[in-house]
Design a protein around this motif. Structure first.
Motif, PDB file in Angstrom:
ATOM      1  N   SER A 180       0.817  -1.209   0.000  1.00 50.72           N
ATOM      2  CA  SER A 180       0.000   0.000   0.000  1.00 50.72           C
ATOM      3  C   SER A 180       0.846   1.253   0.000  1.00 50.72           C
ATOM      4  N   ALA A 181       0.179   2.383  -0.212  1.00 54.89           N
ATOM      5  CA  ALA A 181       0.848   3.673  -0.334  1.00 54.89           C
ATOM      6  C   ALA A 181       1.532   4.087   0.961  1.00 54.89           C
ATOM      7  N   GLU A 182       1.036   3.632   2.105  1.00 53.64           N
ATOM      8  CA  GLU A 182       1.683   4.027   3.359  1.00 53.64           C
ATOM      9  C   GLU A 182       2.908   3.179   3.668  1.00 53.64           C
ATOM     10  N   GLY A 183       3.196   2.182   2.818  1.00 52.76           N
ATOM     11  CA  GLY A 183       4.405   1.392   2.983  1.00 52.76           C
ATOM     12  C   GLY A 183       4.193   0.033   3.625  1.00 52.76           C
ATOM     13  N   GLY A 184       2.964  -0.350   3.934  1.00 53.06           N
ATOM     14  CA  GLY A 184       2.703  -1.642   4.556  1.00 53.06           C
ATOM     15  C   GLY A 184       2.617  -2.770   3.541  1.00 53.06           C
ATOM     16  N   VAL A 185       2.983  -3.982   3.976  1.00 53.48           N
ATOM     17  CA  VAL A 185       2.911  -5.190   3.153  1.00 53.48           C
ATOM     18  C   VAL A 185       2.177  -6.267   3.945  1.00 53.48           C
ATOM     19  N   SER A 186       1.166  -6.870   3.342  1.00 57.03           N
ATOM     20  CA  SER A 186       0.417  -7.960   3.969  1.00 57.03           C
ATOM     21  C   SER A 186       0.594  -9.239   3.159  1.00 57.03           C
ATOM     22  N   VAL A 187       0.669 -10.364   3.873  1.00 59.04           N
ATOM     23  CA  VAL A 187       0.800 -11.670   3.239  1.00 59.04           C
ATOM     24  C   VAL A 187      -0.422 -12.494   3.617  1.00 59.04           C
ATOM     25  N   TRP A 188      -1.106 -13.027   2.603  1.00 56.10           N
ATOM     26  CA  TRP A 188      -2.351 -13.766   2.799  1.00 56.10           C
ATOM     27  C   TRP A 188      -2.201 -15.186   2.273  1.00 56.10           C
ATOM     28  N   GLU A 189      -2.949 -16.106   2.902  1.00 54.42           N
ATOM     29  CA  GLU A 189      -2.996 -17.483   2.427  1.00 54.42           C
ATOM     30  C   GLU A 189      -4.401 -17.791   1.940  1.00 54.42           C
ATOM     31  N   ASN A 190      -4.493 -18.420   0.767  1.00 61.91           N
ATOM     32  CA  ASN A 190      -5.793 -18.789   0.216  1.00 61.91           C
ATOM     33  C   ASN A 190      -6.251 -20.135   0.803  1.00 61.91           C
ATOM     34  N   ARG A 191      -7.400 -20.115   1.435  1.00 60.65           N
ATOM     35  CA  ARG A 191      -7.944 -21.329   2.052  1.00 60.65           C
ATOM     36  C   ARG A 191      -8.943 -22.033   1.154  1.00 60.65           C
ATOM     37  N   CYS A 192      -9.165 -21.484  -0.072  1.00 54.90           N
ATOM     38  CA  CYS A 192     -10.039 -22.111  -1.065  1.00 54.90           C
ATOM     39  C   CYS A 192     -11.427 -22.397  -0.498  1.00 54.90           C
ATOM     40  N   SER A 193     -12.052 -21.381   0.061  1.00 54.74           N
ATOM     41  CA  SER A 193     -13.405 -21.520   0.587  1.00 54.74           C
ATOM     42  C   SER A 193     -14.320 -20.528  -0.114  1.00 54.74           C
ATOM     43  N   ASP A 194     -15.618 -20.816  -0.061  1.00 51.61           N
ATOM     44  CA  ASP A 194     -16.584 -19.940  -0.715  1.00 51.61           C
ATOM     45  C   ASP A 194     -16.705 -18.597  -0.005  1.00 51.61           C
ATOM     46  N   ARG A 195     -16.473 -18.587   1.293  1.00 51.45           N
ATOM     47  CA  ARG A 195     -16.531 -17.343   2.052  1.00 51.45           C
ATOM     48  C   ARG A 195     -15.199 -17.107   2.757  1.00 51.45           C
ATOM     49  N   ASP A 196     -14.737 -15.879   2.729  1.00 53.46           N
ATOM     50  CA  ASP A 196     -13.492 -15.468   3.384  1.00 53.46           C
ATOM     51  C   ASP A 196     -12.324 -16.395   3.041  1.00 53.46           C
ATOM     52  N   PRO A 197     -11.973 -16.494   1.784  1.00 53.74           N
ATOM     53  CA  PRO A 197     -10.897 -17.424   1.399  1.00 53.74           C
ATOM     54  C   PRO A 197      -9.511 -16.975   1.842  1.00 53.74           C
ATOM     55  N   LEU A 198      -9.317 -15.682   2.104  1.00 50.34           N
ATOM     56  CA  LEU A 198      -7.988 -15.185   2.450  1.00 50.34           C
ATOM     57  C   LEU A 198      -7.800 -15.129   3.958  1.00 50.34           C
ATOM     58  N   ARG A 199      -6.698 -15.710   4.421  1.00 52.23           N
ATOM     59  CA  ARG A 199      -6.343 -15.645   5.836  1.00 52.23           C
ATOM     60  C   ARG A 199      -5.031 -14.873   5.967  1.00 52.23           C
ATOM     61  N   LEU A 200      -5.014 -13.847   6.804  1.00 52.67           N
ATOM     62  CA  LEU A 200      -3.834 -13.021   6.974  1.00 52.67           C
ATOM     63  C   LEU A 200      -2.749 -13.793   7.730  1.00 52.67           C
ATOM     64  N   LEU A 201      -1.580 -13.918   7.109  1.00 48.76           N
ATOM     65  CA  LEU A 201      -0.452 -14.582   7.756  1.00 48.76           C
ATOM     66  C   LEU A 201       0.463 -13.578   8.453  1.00 48.76           C
ATOM     67  N   HIS A 202       0.794 -12.490   7.752  1.00 47.24           N
ATOM     68  CA  HIS A 202       1.694 -11.476   8.300  1.00 47.24           C
ATOM     69  C   HIS A 202       1.290 -10.112   7.783  1.00 47.24           C
ATOM     70  N   HIS A 203       1.522  -9.122   8.602  1.00 46.43           N
ATOM     71  CA  HIS A 203       1.417  -7.737   8.147  1.00 46.43           C
ATOM     72  C   HIS A 203       2.617  -6.980   8.697  1.00 46.43           C
ATOM     73  N   TRP A 204       3.367  -6.363   7.786  1.00 46.25           N
ATOM     74  CA  TRP A 204       4.522  -5.575   8.174  1.00 46.25           C
ATOM     75  C   TRP A 204       4.266  -4.138   7.775  1.00 46.25           C
ATOM     76  N   GLY A 205       4.250  -3.259   8.764  1.00 48.93           N
ATOM     77  CA  GLY A 205       3.950  -1.858   8.522  1.00 48.93           C
ATOM     78  C   GLY A 205       5.156  -1.066   8.062  1.00 48.93           C
ATOM     79  N   GLU A 206       4.947   0.218   7.860  1.00 48.79           N
ATOM     80  CA  GLU A 206       5.995   1.115   7.398  1.00 48.79           C
ATOM     81  C   GLU A 206       7.176   1.154   8.357  1.00 48.79           C
ATOM     82  N   GLN A 207       6.934   0.925   9.659  1.00 51.35           N
ATOM     83  CA  GLN A 207       8.023   0.927  10.632  1.00 51.35           C
ATOM     84  C   GLN A 207       9.029  -0.179  10.320  1.00 51.35           C
TER      85      GLN A 207
END
Length: 550
Positions: A331-358
């Motif tokens: 994103s524009a503020e410098g954060g990076v998120s890593v998601w895992e696909n769980r292959c489901s009909d609802r909410d397939p993405l599960r957040l594994l890591h989020h690293w902010g601008e810091q």
């Protein structure tokens, strides 16, 4: 030194203004001062260059020149040297190179202990693991022999790139900056802030289709794999050979285009300006969108319904890429998120890591546009500075790769193809533009490719021809096809291949080695506060996206 910083910041801000769709008379006046500011900056840098190291200029105890010092490519080596196209056809050899070659060179010379320790920390025990897997043990002799082999392979690769030749062709048709490009077979698809998607036939460099339908600037494109195209084609009673392209736009729509018939077969309203897009080829398939407000959404390729909506980032999502079942968003503020696909009909993405601008250190860039390219446990980040950042996303460890020899250089995009890492580079101080090539996985500098009056390059796509040669397309101020020419024969390329000795001497750095240089981009102009404030408002952290959304 204060005036140098002030001029560098003004040029960086003017660089953001130059890529806006429309300019006010006041903004045009500011841009008209670019030549004056560049001239003044050059005078100051020439005065400051000397025995000591100065800001943005790497000194070695001898008198440095003001301009970039590059070495001309050496004469072609004997014909037994394999051509670049054959060496880089796939990653088999790159994967065999286990330990970064700079570490080996430093071990032999006894220098570079700091960088060597950083590489050992970020890429642990690769040589030892390799030896244990092969023979159950590892002798010092075997390790040295492997290191020598890796160095020899790198020298061969470097030599092949020093004699590489490319022919350039301009694709004319867009009326504004090209923001995104993808390749499909012998076709290139480009999206522009002029609201159109264009399809180009690369062998003839002609416009094949003009796909008009978006009401806002096109910000992103994605090409689903052939097997997913077949499923959609059958449901629409189209040929199994039909290829589709997804386009996202500031008009809040994702459109799906059938390339052979040149028609939009599906339009999905997302309620948010779409700023990033990727296709996730897992199970029935998903496509992931990012919005100007920081939202990440997942959509079913089978039903085209929204499966998930997450407020993932504080500012606009500027890049989304997939790697197997993983999705990476930046994103524009410098954060990076890593998601895992769980292959489901609802909410397939599960957040594994989020690293902010810091952690990433990518916040506060003048362009507000973070571009990412994942590779294994690493993510390469470009964010409008003179470096490429490397995030080890499992641990949050950061390092950076020098992509320009002065802090007035900006990196707009980063891309991987085969065993190459390619970063675009634009020098705000003199307007020079180039592509820098690095070998993977070691991230060793190979060469720089440029030509006179090269435009700023904001996006990139690459693929290989049937013979294994490289074919690239760069977009930005111009849309250009790069065709690699055979290394043998008397053909003359349009591209100049050079080596920048300063990039070679300070390639991989640990995070925090030169923090003062990064802080110069946020330097405040107290003496000219009124003018500086106006420019910041136009070219601040989110200016790139505001340009698109206008």
């Amino acid at each position: 030194m204060g005036e140098v910083r002030k001029l560098q910041k003004k040029l960086r801000q003017i660089g953001s203004l130059e890529i806006k769709i429309s300019l006010t008379s006041e903004e045009r006046l500011k841009i008209s001062r670019k030549a004056e500011l560049r001239s003044r900056l050059a005078e100051l840098q020439l005065q400051l260059s000397g025995p000591q190291q100065t800001l943005g200029i790497v000194g070695d105890g001898k008198k440095e020149k003001m301009k970039r010092q590059v070495e001309d490519a050496p004469e072609a080596l004997p014909s037994q040297t394999p051509p670049a196209s054959k060496i880089l056809k796939g990653e088999e050899k790159s994967k065999a190179q286990a330990m970064p070659a700079p570490a080996a060179k430093q071990r032999e010379t006894g220098g570079g202990a700091r960088i060597g320790r950083q590489q050992e920390r970020t890429e642990p025990a690769k040589v030892s693991d390799h030896c244990r897997d092969v023979s159950g043990g590892c002798s010092e002799f075997d390790a040295d022999q492997q290191l020598r082999q890796e160095e020899a392979e790198f020298e061969t690769l470097k030599s092949s790139w020093e004699k590489a030749k490319f022919r350039l062709r301009l694709l004319e048709g867009h009326n504004d900056i090209v923001t995104c490009v993808v390749a499909v077979d012998n076709l290139v698809v480009s999206g522009s802030r002029d609201t159109t998607v264009k399809v180009w036939h690369v062998p003839t460099a002609t416009e094949h289709k003009n796909l008009g339908g978006h009401a806002g600037g096109v910000t992103c494109l994605s090409a689903p794999p052939p097997e997913y195209c077949k499923r959609l084609a059958r449901s629409l009673s189209l040929s199994d050979k039909e290829r589709f392209i997804l386009s996202g736009s500031a008009d809040c729509c994702v459109k799906i285009w059938a390339l052979s018939i040149g028609q939009c077969v599906k339009s999905i309203y997302t309620f948010n300006a779409v700023t990033a897009l990727c296709f996730l080829p897992e199970e029935d398939g998903y496509f992931i969108t990012g919005s100007d407000g920081g939202k990440v959404q997942a959509w079913s390729w089978q039903t085209f319904e929204n499966c998930q909506s997450v407020n993932a980032h504080q500012e606009a999502v500027t890049s989304i890429q997939s790697q197997g079942p993983l999705v990476f968003s930046g994103s524009a503020e410098g954060g990076v998120s890593v998601w895992e696909n769980r292959c489901s009909d609802r909410d397939p993405l599960r957040l594994l890591h989020h690293w902010g601008e810091q952690v990433t250190g990518c916040g506060g860039g003048s362009g507000g546009h973070l571009n990412l390219s994942p590779r294994g446990d690493r993510v390469f980040l470009s964010y409008g500075r003179a470096w490429l950042k490397i995030l080890h996303w499992r641990t949050g460890t950061m390092s950076r790769l020098t992509n320009h020899n002065r802090i007035t250089g900006v990196t707009d995009c980063v891309h991987q193809t085969g065993g190459l890492l390619i970063g675009s580079c634009y020098d705000l101080a003199n307007g020079e533009s180039s592509l820098n090539l690095f070998s993977l996985p070691q991230c060793q500098y190979l060469a720089s490719l440029s030509w006179p009056d090269a435009p700023r390059m904001l996006c990139f796509t690459a693929w290989a021809t049937g013979s294994g040669d490289h074919r690239w397309v760069t977009g930005g101020q111009d849309l250009i096809v790069w065709e690699q020419l055979p290394s043998s024969g008397k053909q003359r390329g349009d591209v100049t291949v050079k080596r920048d000795s300063r990039l070679e001497s300070c390639s991989l750095e640990s995070e925090g080695d030169t923090e003062d240089d990064e802080e110069t981009d946020d330097y405040e102009d107290d003496e000219d506060n009124a003018e500086g404030k106006d420019i910041v408002e136009d070219g601040g952290s989110n200016s790139w996206l505001r340009c698109i959304l206008q």
